[in-house]
Write a protein that holds these residues in place. Structure first.
Motif, mmCIF file in Angstrom:
data_model
loop_
_atom_site.group_PDB
_atom_site.id
_atom_site.type_symbol
_atom_site.label_atom_id
_atom_site.label_comp_id
_atom_site.label_asym_id
_atom_site.label_seq_id
_atom_site.Cartn_x
_atom_site.Cartn_y
_atom_site.Cartn_z
ATOM 1 N N ASP A 280 0.830 -1.219 0.000
ATOM 2 C CA ASP A 280 0.000 0.000 0.000
ATOM 3 C C ASP A 280 0.858 1.260 0.000
ATOM 4 O O ASP A 280 0.537 2.237 -0.665
ATOM 5 N N ASP A 281 1.950 1.233 0.752
ATOM 6 C CA ASP A 281 2.814 2.414 0.861
ATOM 7 C C ASP A 281 3.635 2.646 -0.396
ATOM 8 O O ASP A 281 3.826 3.789 -0.832
ATOM 9 N N ILE A 282 4.143 1.563 -0.967
ATOM 10 C CA ILE A 282 5.130 1.676 -2.041
ATOM 11 C C ILE A 282 4.500 1.566 -3.427
ATOM 12 O O ILE A 282 4.936 2.210 -4.376
ATOM 13 N N MET A 283 3.454 0.743 -3.529
ATOM 14 C CA MET A 283 2.782 0.556 -4.819
ATOM 15 C C MET A 283 1.280 0.711 -4.637
ATOM 16 O O MET A 283 0.520 -0.247 -4.835
ATOM 17 N N PRO A 284 0.816 1.879 -4.223
ATOM 18 C CA PRO A 284 -0.612 2.068 -3.937
ATOM 19 C C PRO A 284 -1.480 1.778 -5.159
ATOM 20 O O PRO A 284 -1.161 2.170 -6.275
ATOM 21 N N GLY A 285 -2.562 1.035 -4.898
ATOM 22 C CA GLY A 285 -3.486 0.708 -5.974
ATOM 23 C C GLY A 285 -3.098 -0.498 -6.805
ATOM 24 O O GLY A 285 -3.895 -0.985 -7.613
ATOM 25 N N LYS A 286 -1.894 -0.999 -6.625
ATOM 26 C CA LYS A 286 -1.421 -2.140 -7.411
ATOM 27 C C LYS A 286 -2.138 -3.417 -6.960
ATOM 28 O O LYS A 286 -2.219 -3.708 -5.773
ATOM 29 N N LYS A 287 -2.673 -4.166 -7.900
ATOM 30 C CA LYS A 287 -3.283 -5.469 -7.612
ATOM 31 C C LYS A 287 -2.503 -6.529 -8.384
ATOM 32 O O LYS A 287 -2.794 -6.840 -9.533
ATOM 33 N N PRO A 288 -1.512 -7.107 -7.766
ATOM 34 C CA PRO A 288 -0.649 -8.061 -8.457
ATOM 35 C C PRO A 288 -1.270 -9.457 -8.502
ATOM 36 O O PRO A 288 -2.292 -9.728 -7.854
ATOM 37 N N LEU A 289 -0.661 -10.314 -9.266
ATOM 38 C CA LEU A 289 -0.920 -11.749 -9.161
ATOM 39 C C LEU A 289 -0.085 -12.258 -7.998
ATOM 40 O O LEU A 289 1.073 -11.852 -7.834
ATOM 41 N N VAL A 290 -0.652 -13.137 -7.166
ATOM 42 C CA VAL A 290 0.044 -13.595 -5.967
ATOM 43 C C VAL A 290 0.267 -15.107 -6.021
ATOM 44 O O VAL A 290 -0.693 -15.880 -6.130
#
Length: 427
Positions: free
Chosen positions: A326-336
């Motif tokens: 959240d802090d470093i890549m806000p809004g990013k929804k990666p594949l996990v």
């Protein structure tokens, strides 16, 4: 002929058993190598590996010949034992394994219980450090503290407890107070103690143990760093520690939780400095803090796709990963890609991991304790997530690269992180 690692791993059949009787018997036969070492002892649920790395690099940068014992390894066994900037060589590993296993054979022949795998490795590390005649050794506990094989360090320079949270509850207890009591077992008579524990009940247990042992307790959780920058490349912060102002300290490990770990390490450094145990030059101290890096802890491997490797293997670790994203890549929804050991608090970990993304690949760590990809995938689907089963790390990577995401987070067990890292690095 079997190599050292193969011979060491044969002891895995004895499992993980807490207690110091076997370890003390083995070290007696080896001449008690730990007694010649100046040890900094570090325990904690999360963060202890990073704190160890900060301390190791700062001491090295200031010219001290320093050893580091940590676990688990990420890519290859020798990572567990390090001195003067290099992992133990295969030759030294073979030599000290021979020494230790000769004593083990004598123990067993005389009717003593066999040491465990971790105890054998700890004895090898202590032998190696003694032979190198190092200035300092940074010693990370394996499991808990009180009955951990590293707790043969009877006169450490300082004891550090980085955090207390729920993990290994079958061994350490089902409350934070019980877990804290186990970890407080590293506290030795009259030794300075640094803690960075948020839970008041757990912190109170540590404070009582320190008081009983006549120790001065330093609570790093009261230090309030001013964070100027949080980025994918690390952080920059300032803090007043004791009476010393540390301004614009740069670290290369990403995430606000690593700032807390850095502050814990600096608090320990400040105590050692004030006690005239070490001399610190400010430029070299800053150099060491920036150099410190841990594989598999919010480690970004650039490429297409970009991988973020983070060994978040309990709830607190996963919470730190979610916050870092959240802090470093806000809004990013990666594949996990995720893989977990079955003896962990799986549901709590997955509840927190669900904040990372809607799309998961369930894989399996290379461990007999693994949770099957099938069960893991089922649990993620119960939480409304899209999930694909890929049992092996190689299959998980293949599936991830077909999915077309620009960012893939790999998390859970460090056994999975290590396998994925080896595959990515080897192309």
């Amino acid at each position: 002929m079997k190599n050292a690692v193969d011979r060491i791993e044969e002891f895995s059949r004895f499992g993980s058993i807490l207690g110091l009787e076997r370890m003390n018997e083995l070290l007696d036969r080896l001449g008690r190598p730990q007694e010649s070492l100046k040890i900094i002892h570090v325990a904690g649920t999360n963060g202890k590996g990073s704190v160890c790395r900060f301390l190791y690099e700062v001491l090295q940068a200031n010219g001290y010949r320093t050893g580091l014992y940590t676990s688990p390894f990420i890519e290859f066994f020798n990572e567990r034992i390090e001195a003067e900037g290099r992992y133990i060589s295969d030759e030294d590993l073979e030599k000290h394994t021979d020494e230790v296993l000769e004593c083990v054979a004598g123990m067993v022949a005389e009717g003593h219980e066999s040491p465990t795998e971790f105890e054998v490795i700890t004895a090898i590390a202590l032998q190696f450090f003694k032979e190198r005649a190092l200035d300092f050794v940074v010693l990370e506990t394996g499991l808990g503290g009180r009955g951990d094989s590293t707790n043969v360090a009877e006169h450490p320079l300082i004891d550090i407890i980085t955090s207390i949270s729920y993990d290994h509850m079958d061994r350490l207890g089902d409350t934070l107070e019980k877990i804290a009591w186990e970890k407080a077992g590293i506290i030795k008579e009259g030794t300075p103690v640094v803690i960075n524990v948020d839970d008041h009940g757990a912190a109170a247990v540590l404070a009582r143990e320190a008081y009983k042992k006549g120790c001065v307790l330093h609570d790093a959780s009261r230090i309030r760093p001013e964070v100027a920058e949080l980025s994918r490349n690390g952080s920059r912060f300032s803090a007043v520690i004791g009476e010393t102002q540390y301004a614009d300290v740069e670290i290369s490990m990403a995430g606000e939780h690593q700032v807390d770990n850095a502050v814990t390490a600096l608090a320990a450094i400040e105590i050692l400095r004030k006690n005239s145990i070490i001399n610190m030059k400010r430029p070299q101290l800053y150099e060491g803090m920036k150099k410190a890096f841990q594989k598999g802890r919010f480690e970004i491997i650039e490429g297409d796709p970009e991988y973020i490797l983070d060994g978040a293997h309990n709830r607190e670790g996963m919470e730190s990963l979610v916050k870092a994203m959240d802090d470093i890549m806000p809004g990013k929804k990666p594949l996990v890609i995720i893989g977990i050991l079955a003896d962990k608090a799986v549901d709590e970990i997955l509840d927190m991991a669900s904040y990372l993304s809607d799309d998961f690949i369930a894989s399996e760590p290379d461990s007999p304790r693994k949770l099957s990809a099938q069960i893991l995938c089922s649990k993620l689907k119960e939480r409304g997530k899209n999930c694909l089963e890929a049992g092996s790390p190689a299959d998980a990577i293949t599936a991830a690269e077909k999915a077309g995401y620009d960012t893939v987070v790999c998390t859970g067990s460090l056994y999975l992180i290590g396998a994925v890292r080896r595959i990515i690095k080897n192309g």
